[in-house]
Design a protein around this motif. Structure first.
Motif, PDB file in Angstrom:
ATOM      1  N   PRO A  53      37.876  42.835  36.525  1.00  0.00           N
ATOM      2  CA  PRO A  53      38.161  41.381  36.503  1.00  0.00           C
ATOM      3  C   PRO A  53      39.455  41.146  35.721  1.00  0.00           C
ATOM      4  O   PRO A  53      39.722  41.826  34.732  1.00  0.00           O
ATOM      5  CB  PRO A  53      36.962  40.791  35.741  1.00  0.00           C
ATOM      6  CG  PRO A  53      35.917  41.860  35.706  1.00  0.00           C
ATOM      7  CD  PRO A  53      36.638  43.176  35.785  1.00  0.00           C
ATOM      8  N   ASN A  55      42.014  39.970  33.055  1.00  0.00           N
ATOM      9  CA  ASN A  55      41.810  39.615  31.657  1.00  0.00           C
ATOM     10  C   ASN A  55      42.142  38.142  31.404  1.00  0.00           C
ATOM     11  O   ASN A  55      42.957  37.547  32.119  1.00  0.00           O
ATOM     12  CB  ASN A  55      42.678  40.489  30.751  1.00  0.00           C
ATOM     13  CG  ASN A  55      42.120  41.891  30.594  1.00  0.00           C
ATOM     14  OD1 ASN A  55      40.897  42.084  30.608  1.00  0.00           O
ATOM     15  ND2 ASN A  55      43.004  42.872  30.466  1.00  0.00           N
ATOM     16  N   VAL A  56      41.527  37.580  30.362  1.00  0.00           N
ATOM     17  CA  VAL A  56      41.756  36.184  29.971  1.00  0.00           C
ATOM     18  C   VAL A  56      42.270  36.172  28.533  1.00  0.00           C
ATOM     19  O   VAL A  56      41.668  36.793  27.651  1.00  0.00           O
ATOM     20  CB  VAL A  56      40.451  35.364  30.066  1.00  0.00           C
ATOM     21  CG1 VAL A  56      40.641  33.964  29.479  1.00  0.00           C
ATOM     22  CG2 VAL A  56      39.973  35.289  31.514  1.00  0.00           C
ATOM     23  N   THR A 118      44.385  34.748  33.469  1.00  0.00           N
ATOM     24  CA  THR A 118      44.190  33.373  32.970  1.00  0.00           C
ATOM     25  C   THR A 118      44.717  33.279  31.543  1.00  0.00           C
ATOM     26  O   THR A 118      44.405  34.127  30.706  1.00  0.00           O
ATOM     27  CB  THR A 118      42.703  32.950  32.982  1.00  0.00           C
ATOM     28  OG1 THR A 118      42.214  32.998  34.320  1.00  0.00           O
ATOM     29  CG2 THR A 118      42.530  31.528  32.443  1.00  0.00           C
ATOM     30  N   GLY A 336      36.390  35.439  29.219  1.00  0.00           N
ATOM     31  CA  GLY A 336      36.140  35.059  30.622  1.00  0.00           C
ATOM     32  C   GLY A 336      35.177  33.886  30.724  1.00  0.00           C
ATOM     33  O   GLY A 336      35.400  32.946  31.497  1.00  0.00           O
ATOM     34  N   GLY A 349      35.899  35.799  35.663  1.00  0.00           N
ATOM     35  CA  GLY A 349      35.757  36.917  34.734  1.00  0.00           C
ATOM     36  C   GLY A 349      34.768  37.974  35.215  1.00  0.00           C
ATOM     37  O   GLY A 349      34.518  38.941  34.509  1.00  0.00           O
ATOM     38  N   ARG A 350      34.214  37.778  36.414  1.00  0.00           N
ATOM     39  CA  ARG A 350      33.285  38.762  36.976  1.00  0.00           C
ATOM     40  C   ARG A 350      33.733  39.089  38.399  1.00  0.00           C
ATOM     41  O   ARG A 350      34.434  38.294  39.035  1.00  0.00           O
ATOM     42  CB  ARG A 350      31.860  38.197  37.004  1.00  0.00           C
ATOM     43  CG  ARG A 350      31.381  37.694  35.647  1.00  0.00           C
ATOM     44  CD  ARG A 350      30.000  37.046  35.749  1.00  0.00           C
ATOM     45  NE  ARG A 350      28.961  38.011  36.080  1.00  0.00           N
ATOM     46  CZ  ARG A 350      28.380  38.805  35.189  1.00  0.00           C
ATOM     47  NH1 ARG A 350      28.705  38.728  33.922  1.00  0.00           N
ATOM     48  NH2 ARG A 350      27.453  39.657  35.559  1.00  0.00           N
TER      49      ARG A 350
END
Ligand SMILES: [Zn+2]
Length: 441
Positions: A53, A55-56, A118, A336, A349-350
């Motif tokens: 996923p 990264n944030v 993000t 996430g 995030g998944r």
């Protein structure tokens, strides 16, 4: 529009860690399935790669991107407040519309190329407030980054700018672009009057958004709250209605047990910025006690959450042997979940059916077996931004083979370097900020 990421090892979740083999089927911007593609579609060969996923970054300051390598001609700061007075509160006042756009572009490009899809940003430009969020959003849209944006409301530059900062959120909320979502930004307790803090709280209600604020990053924030209001910073926020499950509290280094309880009872998010805390020598955040809503931010250093999560692990581990690599993964997963809540995309995030297709392909051919049980070890000791090959946001390939796809990077990087020189010149002409918190010993 369909695309199949075929033949890779897929990390479907960081918390709990889940690693499977299979294709990732993407349709109209979302994950359709993890498994064999049910129809013919364009394929991106991911054999020998790991698909994760995106990264944030839970706390960023894109406006600082053009500060990298900046000379400092004043007396070197000795304290956190002096760092603000002599560095960041000079830089933010020197920003104009053009340098805001280029800063956001530069920081956004750095994030994407590091596998961050993000960015939760906190923007300040006191002499160019109007439309500043639109400039940030426009630069990020050109790159294809998802974002949660706010303007740093503060009283340190006077009441007119405090009002303009609040108003900028309203303007942005009306015109915002597809991949950007507003939060309500506030600088920190020590630069906010009660009236302005109330303004932030009612604006957050109006926009249905959370408040993104620095909390007790340095002891100076607590001393000021005690001197002006007779209470601790988090108590002040709670009394003002600024502490909710939507709130995002950056740092929380100098919070006591009662404040930790208040944060956890409210269900607020905490953005932990380990590298920034070390750089500014502000102390260690009690991240273990702050619970499972501790996310990770870079605080403007860069957009690399591999580096940030590894630093958080090293620093956490040095102080507390219960910190293990899975803890670092859980913090990234919390980033996430924070972005999922802020953007109204619950599966962000998944990698699972229905989630937005924000994914990163790592050219990481593991030298040892990789499975759900040891993903943390691979993450902390092996994987890094240098493995980022392709990046998709909202189902679109925005980095392919390590290069941005939407934008002429070389040309804009040249403009960034020119803008940085101009900006540094204007900073040289800007005096240290005169604002002082109360309660200093
Ligand atoms: Zn910050």
């Amino acid at each position: 529009m369909s695309l199949v990421l075929s033949g890779g090892t897929v990390v479907t979740s960081l918390d709990p860690p889940s690693v499977v083999s299979g294709d990732v089927v993407i349709h109209e911007g979302r994950i359709d399935a993890v498994g064999p593609a049910p129809w013919e579609a364009e394929r991106l060969d991911c054999s020998g790669c790991v698909v994760i996923p995106g990264n944030v970054c839970a706390h960023h300051h894109l406006y600082s991107a053009l500060a990298r390598g900046m000379p400092h001609r004043l007396e070197p700061p000795q304290s956190f407040v002096q760092i603000l007075q002599r560095v960041w509160w000079r830089l933010d006042r020197a920003l104009d519309q053009g340098s805001i756009w280029l800063s956001a572009w530069s920081g956004g490009a750095d994030a994407l190329l590091s596998g961050t899809t993000t960015i939760v940003d906190h923007h300040a430009s006191p002499n160019a407030i109007e439309d500043s969020l639109e400039h940030v959003a426009s630069a990020l849209e050109q790159l294809g980054v998802r974002s949660v944006l706010c303007y740093e409301v503060t009283d340190r530059d006077g009441p007119e700018r405090a009002a303009a900062g609040l108003e900028e959120h309203r303007r942005f909320a009306k015109t915002r672009r597809g991949l950007s979502t507003p939060m309500v930004g506030a600088h920190a307790s020590f630069t906010l009057s009660d009236e302005t803090l109330e303004g932030c709280v009612s604006l957050a209600d109006e926009l249905g958004a959370g408040i993104h604020i620095h909390v007790a990053e340095d002891a100076a924030d607590q001393l000021d709250a005690r001197a002006r209001f007779g209470k601790r910073v988090v108590e002040r926020l709670a009394d003002a209605g600024a502490l909710t499950e939507r709130s995002l509290l950056a740092h929380c280094v100098h919070v006591d047990e009662r404040e930790i309880d208040l944060i956890r009872e409210a269900g607020a998010w905490v953005a932990h910025n380990s590298r920034s805390n070390m750089n500014n020598r502000v102390g260690r955040a009690p991240v273990g006690a702050l619970g499972d809503r501790v996310a990770l931010g870079t605080d403007g250093i860069d957009g690399d959450l591999f580096a940030e999560s590894q630093a958080a692990y090293w620093r956490g581990r040095e102080a507390d042997p219960s910190v293990d690599p899975t803890w670092a993964l859980a913090r990234l997963a919390a980033s996430g979940r924070l972005a999922a809540a802020a953007t109204g995309e619950p599966l962000l995030g998944r990698i699972e059916p229905g989630a937005p297709a924000d994914v990163v392909v790592l050219a990481y051919d593991p030298p040892t077996p990789l499975a759900s049980e040891n993903l943390g070890g691979h993450w902390v000791f092996g994987m890094s931004a240098r493995h980022v090959r392709d990046v998709l946001v909202d189902g679109e390939v925005v980095v392919r083979e390590g290069r941005l796809t939407r934008t002429a990077a070389d040309e804009i990087h040249g403009r960034c370097r020119e803008a940085a020189e101009d900006l540094w010149r204007r900073i040289d002409e800007t005096p240290a900020h005169a604002f002082e918190p109360e309660g200093a010993p």
